[in-house]
Design an enzyme around this catalytic site. Structure first.
Site, mmCIF file in Angstrom:
data_model
loop_
_atom_site.group_PDB
_atom_site.id
_atom_site.type_symbol
_atom_site.label_atom_id
_atom_site.label_comp_id
_atom_site.label_asym_id
_atom_site.label_seq_id
_atom_site.Cartn_x
_atom_site.Cartn_y
_atom_site.Cartn_z
ATOM 1 N N TYR A 111 -69.592 -39.712 57.120
ATOM 2 C CA TYR A 111 -67.710 -39.387 57.087
ATOM 3 C C TYR A 111 -67.305 -38.477 58.010
ATOM 4 O O TYR A 111 -68.070 -37.857 58.773
ATOM 5 C CB TYR A 111 -68.119 -38.393 55.390
ATOM 6 C CG TYR A 111 -69.093 -37.353 56.315
ATOM 7 C CD1 TYR A 111 -68.374 -35.982 55.283
ATOM 8 C CD2 TYR A 111 -70.311 -37.213 55.793
ATOM 9 C CE1 TYR A 111 -68.972 -35.061 56.303
ATOM 10 C CE2 TYR A 111 -70.971 -35.823 55.436
ATOM 11 C CZ TYR A 111 -70.156 -34.924 55.639
ATOM 12 O OH TYR A 111 -70.865 -33.856 55.922
ATOM 13 N N CYS A 112 -66.204 -37.251 57.716
ATOM 14 C CA CYS A 112 -65.420 -36.720 58.253
ATOM 15 C C CYS A 112 -64.346 -36.457 57.679
ATOM 16 O O CYS A 112 -64.320 -36.517 56.182
ATOM 17 C CB CYS A 112 -64.663 -37.941 59.659
ATOM 18 S SG CYS A 112 -63.727 -38.381 59.395
ATOM 19 N N THR A 113 -63.863 -35.482 58.621
ATOM 20 C CA THR A 113 -62.867 -35.213 57.276
ATOM 21 C C THR A 113 -61.310 -36.140 57.046
ATOM 22 O O THR A 113 -61.070 -35.651 55.703
ATOM 23 C CB THR A 113 -61.764 -34.046 58.474
ATOM 24 O OG1 THR A 113 -61.907 -32.557 59.757
ATOM 25 C CG2 THR A 113 -61.117 -33.219 58.215
ATOM 26 N N CYS A 127 -65.364 -41.128 61.215
ATOM 27 C CA CYS A 127 -66.097 -41.802 60.228
ATOM 28 C C CYS A 127 -66.119 -43.404 60.278
ATOM 29 O O CYS A 127 -66.852 -44.408 60.556
ATOM 30 C CB CYS A 127 -66.752 -41.676 59.126
ATOM 31 S SG CYS A 127 -65.382 -41.488 57.942
ATOM 32 N N ILE A 129 -62.940 -36.317 53.685
ATOM 33 C CA ILE A 129 -63.214 -34.962 52.703
ATOM 34 C C ILE A 129 -61.869 -35.209 52.407
ATOM 35 O O ILE A 129 -62.495 -34.353 50.721
ATOM 36 C CB ILE A 129 -64.053 -33.739 53.161
ATOM 37 C CG1 ILE A 129 -65.036 -34.263 53.916
ATOM 38 C CG2 ILE A 129 -64.449 -32.470 52.359
ATOM 39 C CD1 ILE A 129 -66.084 -33.164 55.554
#
Length: 348
Positions: A198-200, A205, A227
């Site tokens: 996952y990432c922002t 990701c 996120i």
């Protein structure tokens, strides 16, 4: 011919932004797709977005587009219609900011880059055609309950520090290009386990999931929309948030609160805090975490040395910082604090 870049000073632009009466919506989006002529695509994009008063930062490359923008609320539908009129962007997911004051950007900047996210990948056989499986918020929560699941955070240390998913593993590097081979190496003995990345907002990701599959991993997932989208879905569906703390964002807000948990500490006094700020000394601008007490004590600076410079007359400050290359400086507990040395500046 329309002007295809900004010609007004940054100070004036910021002032104009704060004079606006209509609220702006902060949005992020990306898409991996082939762009034959990135420069022409960039120019067409600039003219269209500038006409509807979009501000923000957009990167265009042969591999696609990556954008963080704001738009006046009354122009949101016009923005959506324009983007969807571009065939590869039709139906594109637009990530709406969670905690938004509408003051995230004050100018439109669109740049052509070699890649929309610097990855350091040189393997000519690597392709984004094969990537990990998308998971939504509910699926993410379910997978997190499985002991066979490994959660990998593909963001930088200063992003992870203020907020992350429960059980998330940090890849200890400051750049995405370094994290990719590190993630492969760290997970070598876990190729058959569920790996969620996952990432922002999803862009890092998604590429990371493709890179893991390219290196022989089997059960690779990535959080759709990152996120930002997870927080939106969790709220809409009354799901318990498994992301704890703040989500760092790359605009003037420097963060949007997902839960009330404060998991980081002030870099100066060690008290609980998760507010990122840039050192007020223009010769430093170090990105660090500072509590309200220390912000008052140090005038928003990262140290007494920078506070001393900050309180000098403006012309003296300008003279001291001549020739200083700040780059992108962030506080990292594993490195020496990167800031101008007062004694070095005084020798000039």
């Amino acid at each position: 011919m329309a002007v295809l870049h900004n010609r007004i000073s940054q100070a004036e632009l910021k002032q104009l932004l704060h004079q606006e009466t209509e609220h702006r919506t902060t949005i992020s989006f990306y898409q991996y797709f082939s762009i034959e002529d990135p420069q022409q695509f960039r120019d067409d994009l600039y003219k269209a977005l500038n006409a509807i008063k979009v501000f923000g930062r957009i990167y265009v490359a042969h591999e696609g587009i990556n954008a963080q923008i704001s738009v006046p609320e009354s122009n949101f539908e016009a923005l959506k219609s324009y983007l969807y009129s571009i065939e590869p962007l039709n139906g594109l997911r637009l990530n709406i900011a969670v905690d938004d004051d509408g003051k995230s950007f004050w100018v439109l900047k669109i740049k052509v880059r070699e890649k929309i996210v610097a990855d350091g990948i040189t393997d000519p056989h690597f392709s984004m055609a094969k990537k990990g499986k998308y998971v939504n918020a509910a699926e993410m929560n379910n997978l997190l309950q499985d002991d066979n699941t490994i959660v990998i955070d593909m963001r930088n240390h200063y992003e992870y520090e203020v907020g992350h998913f429960e059980k998330a593993m940090e890849i200890p590097s400051d750049t995405f290009r370094e994290q990719l081979p590190m993630a492969v190496e760290m997970m070598q003995d876990k190729k058959d386990q569920n790996i969620i990345m996952y990432c922002t907002g999803g862009i890092r990701c998604e590429k990371a999931s493709a890179y893991m599959l390219h290196n022989g991993f089997k059960n690779v997932f990535h959080l759709e929309g990152g996120i930002i989208n997870y927080a939106k879905q969790a709220k809409e569906n009354n799901l318990a948030s498994k992301f704890i703390g703040k989500n760092f964002v790359f605009d003037d807000r420097l963060g949007e609160r997902i839960t009330e948990d404060v998991i980081a500490k002030c870099h100066q006094c060690g008290q609980p805090a998760d507010t990122h700020t840039n050192c007020k000394n223009d010769g430093c601008h170090l990105l660090f975490i500072q509590c309200e007490t220390c912000a008052t004590q140090y005038d928003g600076c990262c140290s007494e040395a920078c506070q001393t410079v900050y309180n000098l007359p403006v012309e003296e400050q300008k003279e001291l910082r001549k020739g200083i290359d700040k780059g992108m400086m962030v506080f990292n507990k594993s490195k020496k604090r990167l800031r101008p040395r007062l004694d070095a500046m005084n020798k000039k």
